[in-house]
Scaffold this active site. Structure first.
Site, PDB file in Angstrom:
ATOM      1  N   GLU A  29     -69.287   1.631 -14.790  1.00 37.55           N
ATOM      2  CA  GLU A  29     -68.325   2.832 -14.402  1.00 37.55           C
ATOM      3  C   GLU A  29     -68.903   3.444 -13.147  1.00 37.55           C
ATOM      4  O   GLU A  29     -70.275   3.759 -12.951  1.00 37.55           O
ATOM      5  CB  GLU A  29     -68.817   3.762 -15.704  1.00 37.55           C
ATOM      6  CG  GLU A  29     -67.979   5.130 -15.795  1.00 37.55           C
ATOM      7  CD  GLU A  29     -68.166   6.138 -16.532  1.00 37.55           C
ATOM      8  OE1 GLU A  29     -67.382   6.954 -16.978  1.00 37.55           O
ATOM      9  OE2 GLU A  29     -69.509   5.937 -17.354  1.00 37.55           O
TER      10      GLU A  29
ATOM     11  N   LYS B 110     -59.727   7.852 -17.565  1.00 31.96           N
ATOM     12  CA  LYS B 110     -60.461   8.207 -18.575  1.00 31.96           C
ATOM     13  C   LYS B 110     -59.847   9.454 -19.310  1.00 31.96           C
ATOM     14  O   LYS B 110     -59.751  10.745 -18.648  1.00 31.96           O
ATOM     15  CB  LYS B 110     -61.849   8.576 -18.158  1.00 31.96           C
ATOM     16  CG  LYS B 110     -62.999   8.520 -19.247  1.00 31.96           C
ATOM     17  CD  LYS B 110     -64.237   8.732 -18.736  1.00 31.96           C
ATOM     18  CE  LYS B 110     -65.311   8.745 -19.536  1.00 31.96           C
ATOM     19  NZ  LYS B 110     -66.708   8.982 -19.069  1.00 31.96           N
TER      20      LYS B 110
ATOM     21  N   CYS C 142     -66.678   4.310 -21.070  1.00 34.45           N
ATOM     22  CA  CYS C 142     -67.994   4.713 -21.386  1.00 34.45           C
ATOM     23  C   CYS C 142     -67.669   5.421 -22.756  1.00 34.45           C
ATOM     24  O   CYS C 142     -67.649   5.216 -23.903  1.00 34.45           O
ATOM     25  CB  CYS C 142     -68.236   5.583 -20.362  1.00 34.45           C
ATOM     26  SG  CYS C 142     -70.179   5.817 -20.421  1.00 34.45           S
TER      27      CYS C 142
END
Length: 262
Positions: free
Chosen positions: A40, A110, A147
């Protein structure tokens, strides 16, 4: 499908990080991998400046991505990573990009921002509001997460119900009390929740744990890295997913409605 997972410590010079990504892409392709998962926020990072990832954000068609797309044109490898893409002044989107044959074939902003453990990602980062579509890689269906998404089983389940056989996860999992246990437990749990393979890349370095892993649909680690830079490989099989789902039909047996994003 042969997959590769690369981990490295992201530095504060984007050109150096781009060269590292290009090197991992070339190595993975030369070794026959069809899918490469990188960490990431690989554009830039500085342990002394927590805002560097956002402050160094580039445009969606910026120089960093241009370098990686040039490498991507050389083969059929599918590469997954995340970059910070500038949105407004001083803010960015933590954006997962899927590269293949010199093109961005999918992207995902995200949705679960890391406002936990005394961190506040949302201070400078804009959350997304939709899941990425499941994509096809070498005949297998692949779902995309980033994540902190790992802590939300509804997201993994949504992707599995949309057809995913593999879940990929670029991450920069911060060190801290019990955090390595959380990482390994959650990766196995998401595999078991969904009867999917999980392919997770973790950034290494001073702040992050590394420990990239490939988990099979029964929660077993079939490939793993430690804390140093590494490139690991594993073979994934659709037949394995089918066999596990026949033996452990949790997707069919569930009594709750499918999750929905609000």
């Amino acid at each position: 499908m042969k997959v590769a997972v690369g981990q490295f410590a992201v530095g504060n010079v984007w050109q150096d990080n781009a060269r590292t990504c290009v090197g991992l892409m070339a190595q993975a392709a030369s070794n026959g991998a069809k899918l490469l998962v990188l960490p990431e926020a690989v554009l830039a990072r500085d342990d002394k400046d927590p805002d560097m990832s956002v402050n160094s954000a580039q445009e969606a068609n910026g120089e960093f991505l241009h370098v990686l797309l040039e490498e991507s044109r050389k083969n059929a490898l599918t590469t997954v990573l995340t970059l910070h893409i500038r949105t407004t002044t001083g803010r960015a989107a933590n954006t997962l990009l899927v590269l293949r044959a010199g093109e961005v074939i999918s992207r995902y902003q995200k949705i679960h921002l890391y406002d936990a453990f005394s961190m506040q990602e949302s201070r400078l980062v804009d959350a997304g509001n939709q899941l990425a579509p499941v994509i096809d890689v070498a005949g297998m269906k692949v779902g995309l997460l980033t994540c902190y998404d790992l802590r939300f089983p509804e997201m993994a389940l949504s992707l599995a119900l949309a057809g995913a056989e593999v879940l990929v996860l670029p991450a920069a999992w911060l060190r801290g009390p019990h955090k390595e246990l959380h990482w390994s437990t959650l990766l196995a749990a998401r595999a078991l929740d969904t009867t999917c393979y999980v392919v997770a890349s973790g950034e290494c370095g001073n702040r992050n744990i590394g420990q990239s892993k490939v988990i099979d649909p029964l929660g077993v680690t079939i490939a793993g890295a430690a804390q140093a830079p590494a490139l690991i490989y594993a073979e994934l099989e659709s037949e394995r997913v089918s066999a596990v789902r026949a033996m452990l039909p949790v997707l069919k047996n569930r009594r709750f409605a499918a999750p929905r994003l609000f």
